[in-house]
Enzyme design. Structure first.
Site, PDB file in Angstrom:
ATOM      1  N   GLY A  38      -7.700   2.802  -4.508  1.00 50.19           N
ATOM      2  CA  GLY A  38      -9.053   3.263  -4.751  1.00 50.19           C
ATOM      3  C   GLY A  38      -9.634   3.782  -3.455  1.00 50.19           C
TER       4      GLY A  38
ATOM      5  CD  GLN B 290     -12.953   3.094   1.341  1.00 52.37           C
ATOM      6  OE1 GLN B 290     -12.821   3.310   0.140  1.00 52.37           O
ATOM      7  NE2 GLN B 290     -12.105   2.346   2.020  1.00 52.37           N
TER       8      GLN B 290
ATOM      9  CB  CYS C 187     -10.647  -2.641   2.636  1.00 54.71           C
ATOM     10  SG  CYS C 187     -11.857  -1.314   2.644  1.00 54.71           S
ATOM     11  CG  LEU C 188      -7.095   2.563   1.857  1.00 51.46           C
ATOM     12  CD1 LEU C 188      -7.256   3.860   1.079  1.00 51.46           C
ATOM     13  CD2 LEU C 188      -5.674   2.444   2.406  1.00 51.46           C
TER      14      LEU C 188
ATOM     15  CG  HIS D 244     -12.506  -2.997  -3.036  1.00 53.14           C
ATOM     16  ND1 HIS D 244     -11.970  -3.978  -2.224  1.00 53.14           N
ATOM     17  CD2 HIS D 244     -12.613  -1.895  -2.253  1.00 53.14           C
ATOM     18  CE1 HIS D 244     -11.778  -3.486  -1.006  1.00 53.14           C
ATOM     19  NE2 HIS D 244     -12.156  -2.211  -1.002  1.00 53.14           N
ATOM     20  CD  GLU D 245     -12.477   1.699  -4.009  1.00 50.27           C
ATOM     21  OE1 GLU D 245     -13.195   2.205  -3.127  1.00 50.27           O
ATOM     22  OE2 GLU D 245     -11.413   1.127  -3.746  1.00 50.27           O
TER      23      GLU D 245
ATOM     24  CG  HIS E 123     -16.112   0.696  -0.288  1.00 54.04           C
ATOM     25  ND1 HIS E 123     -16.170   0.383   1.056  1.00 54.04           N
ATOM     26  CD2 HIS E 123     -14.839   0.431  -0.675  1.00 54.04           C
ATOM     27  CE1 HIS E 123     -14.986  -0.055   1.465  1.00 54.04           C
ATOM     28  NE2 HIS E 123     -14.158  -0.056   0.428  1.00 54.04           N
TER      29      HIS E 123
HETATM   30 ZN    ZN Z   1     -12.226  -0.722   0.502  1.00 59.17          ZN
END
Ligand code: ZN
Length: 170
Positions: A45, A50, A96-97, A138-139, A142
């Protein structure tokens, strides 16, 4: 086009993202780039903040697996809202990226209903569960400047991992 993924410490990750008022050619380009960037990073995701864009857009794609309902589907979420969530929760490690090299246990509702717009501006409603629901939540976090490390089941339930292979980054 692959965009640069912002890392923890970048203030944009802590800002509440703005609602998308109109889906333009730039919006569609952003979504395409987000999908490409997510695939390139082997993520499940990615949210617009991000990649440095403070707008309420996220993409989710949990790799296809027979035992994961809703996996192998690319979801584009514009202005997503969680309209229902189960009382039942479950704990699972997240990554998380934007926080490379770490995992931590987070409890999330098991099943949710999310309302959003798709890339054509159509109103869509998704009822998702398990890993896909976790990725959605999670997204969506963000988009409100919230990171999974804010929600650890306990401060010691976070650990380092090798960068590769990334298993559950989002
Ligand atoms: Zn993340």
């Amino acid at each position: 086009m692959i965009r640069t993924i912002r890392k923890i410490g970048d203030p944009i990750l802590r800002k509440k993202a703005k609602k998308v008022e109109k889906i333009t050619r730039d919006t569609l380009k952003l979504i395409d780039d987000m999908v490409e960037t997510m695939h390139h990073a082997h993520g499940q995701g990615l949210a617009a903040p991000q990649v440095g864009v403070s707008q309420r857009i996220a993409v989710v794609e949990v790799p296809k697996a027979d035992d994961i309902p809703g996996s192998g589907v690319l979801y584009t979420l514009i202005n997503p809202e969680v309209i229902k969530q189960s009382e039942e929760t479950w704990e699972y490690p997240e990554g998380c990226l934007s926080i490379p090299g770490w995992r931590g246990d987070v409890a999330r509702p098991y099943r949710i209903v999310v309302r959003a717009l798709d890339r054509h501006g159509n109103r869509v409603k998704y009822e998702v569960e398990g890993h896909v629901a976790r990725a959605f939540l999670h997204e969506i976090d963000h988009l409100d400047g919230v990171l999974y490390i804010d929600k650890l089941v306990s401060p010691d339930r976070v650990w380092r991992v090798n960068e590769e292979p990334l298993e559950h980054p989002a």
